[in-house]
Write a protein that holds these residues in place. Sequence first.
Motif, PDB file in Angstrom:
ATOM      1  N   UNK A  66      10.768  15.322  -9.793  1.00 47.74           N
ATOM      2  CA  UNK A  66       9.965  16.544  -9.740  1.00 47.74           C
ATOM      3  C   UNK A  66       9.936  17.140  -8.337  1.00 47.74           C
ATOM      4  N   UNK A  67      10.611  16.505  -7.392  1.00 47.34           N
ATOM      5  CA  UNK A  67      10.690  17.035  -6.038  1.00 47.34           C
ATOM      6  C   UNK A  67       9.592  16.569  -5.104  1.00 47.34           C
ATOM      7  N   UNK A  68       8.750  15.648  -5.549  1.00 45.16           N
ATOM      8  CA  UNK A  68       7.683  15.122  -4.689  1.00 45.16           C
ATOM      9  C   UNK A  68       8.219  13.969  -3.853  1.00 45.16           C
ATOM     10  N   UNK A  69       7.840  13.941  -2.577  1.00 41.85           N
ATOM     11  CA  UNK A  69       8.275  12.848  -1.709  1.00 41.85           C
ATOM     12  C   UNK A  69       7.595  11.546  -2.127  1.00 41.85           C
ATOM     13  N   UNK A  70       8.335  10.456  -2.030  1.00 44.52           N
ATOM     14  CA  UNK A  70       7.849   9.157  -2.494  1.00 44.52           C
ATOM     15  C   UNK A  70       7.246   8.312  -1.386  1.00 44.52           C
ATOM     16  N   UNK A  71       7.436   8.700  -0.137  1.00 41.62           N
ATOM     17  CA  UNK A  71       6.943   7.900   0.979  1.00 41.62           C
ATOM     18  C   UNK A  71       7.960   6.899   1.485  1.00 41.62           C
ATOM     19  N   UNK A  72       9.139   6.857   0.860  1.00 42.33           N
ATOM     20  CA  UNK A  72      10.178   5.925   1.299  1.00 42.33           C
ATOM     21  C   UNK A  72      11.143   6.616   2.264  1.00 42.33           C
ATOM     22  N   UNK A  73      10.657   7.602   2.975  1.00 37.13           N
ATOM     23  CA  UNK A  73      11.502   8.376   3.887  1.00 37.13           C
ATOM     24  C   UNK A  73      11.647   7.683   5.228  1.00 37.13           C
ATOM     25  N   UNK A  74      12.662   8.114   5.981  1.00 30.14           N
ATOM     26  CA  UNK A  74      12.907   7.529   7.293  1.00 30.14           C
ATOM     27  C   UNK A  74      13.424   8.612   8.235  1.00 30.14           C
ATOM     28  N   UNK A  75      12.987   8.547   9.483  1.00 28.43           N
ATOM     29  CA  UNK A  75      13.533   9.407  10.548  1.00 28.43           C
ATOM     30  C   UNK A  75      14.548   8.565  11.278  1.00 28.43           C
ATOM     31  N   UNK A  76      15.738   9.085  11.446  1.00 27.24           N
ATOM     32  CA  UNK A  76      16.798   8.334  12.119  1.00 27.24           C
ATOM     33  C   UNK A  76      16.951   8.840  13.544  1.00 27.24           C
ATOM     34  N   UNK A  77      17.500   8.018  14.376  1.00 21.19           N
ATOM     35  CA  UNK A  77      17.668   8.361  15.793  1.00 21.19           C
ATOM     36  C   UNK A  77      19.054   8.929  16.061  1.00 21.19           C
ATOM     37  N   UNK A  78      19.575   9.713  15.140  1.00 22.44           N
ATOM     38  CA  UNK A  78      20.866  10.343  15.353  1.00 22.44           C
ATOM     39  C   UNK A  78      22.042   9.405  15.168  1.00 22.44           C
ATOM     40  N   UNK A  79      21.912   8.438  14.293  1.00 23.26           N
ATOM     41  CA  UNK A  79      22.980   7.493  14.010  1.00 23.26           C
ATOM     42  C   UNK A  79      23.796   7.990  12.824  1.00 23.26           C
ATOM     43  N   UNK A  80      25.014   7.527  12.692  1.00 24.32           N
ATOM     44  CA  UNK A  80      25.849   7.873  11.545  1.00 24.32           C
ATOM     45  C   UNK A  80      25.632   6.950  10.367  1.00 24.32           C
ATOM     46  N   UNK A  81      24.714   5.965  10.520  1.00 27.89           N
ATOM     47  CA  UNK A  81      24.422   4.994   9.456  1.00 27.89           C
ATOM     48  C   UNK A  81      22.921   4.762   9.381  1.00 27.89           C
TER      49      UNK A  81
END
Length: 153
Positions: free
Chosen positions: A107-122
């Motif tokens: 439904x497009x709601x965020x689940x809370x399993x998100x992550x901010x990355x530090x500019x890595x390719x992985x």
Amino acid sequence: VSTDLGHSWRAENEGFANGGSGYSVYSLAVFDTLLYANINGLAGRSNGWIGTFHRPLSEMVKDTTSRVVQSPQASDTIEIYPNPASGLITILAGGTNILGVSVMNVLGSETGASVRAAGSGKVDLDLSKLPSGTYFLQIETAKGVVMRKIVRE
């Protein structure tokens, strides 16, 4: 259907063909980006099954315009594995840096399993706390934002 966490509601058959008074939705299914509904006629109107109708999921969620992205370009080299997954997934962006990943339900709601990355390719992301089902990954890279579908077993 509620698009604002239950603060207001609308009829589940609103907007479907034959969706007026005297009809009801007796089953719903989601496939890719569409919501399918089987419409059933009630007594005095039509006896039995009427048909299956579909609408884009974007109509079911509040303000999806910020999540709309173009189809991935041919140069898009993002890989996600394993898919389906039972826990940890790996996202590879080839030569592009990943800035962040948001995990959203159908439904497009965020689940809370998100992550901010530090500019890595992985990026490794743990989905083990999410219930089984289909999810969408909104992957923000240095080249733009792309969406990918993933299945949690």
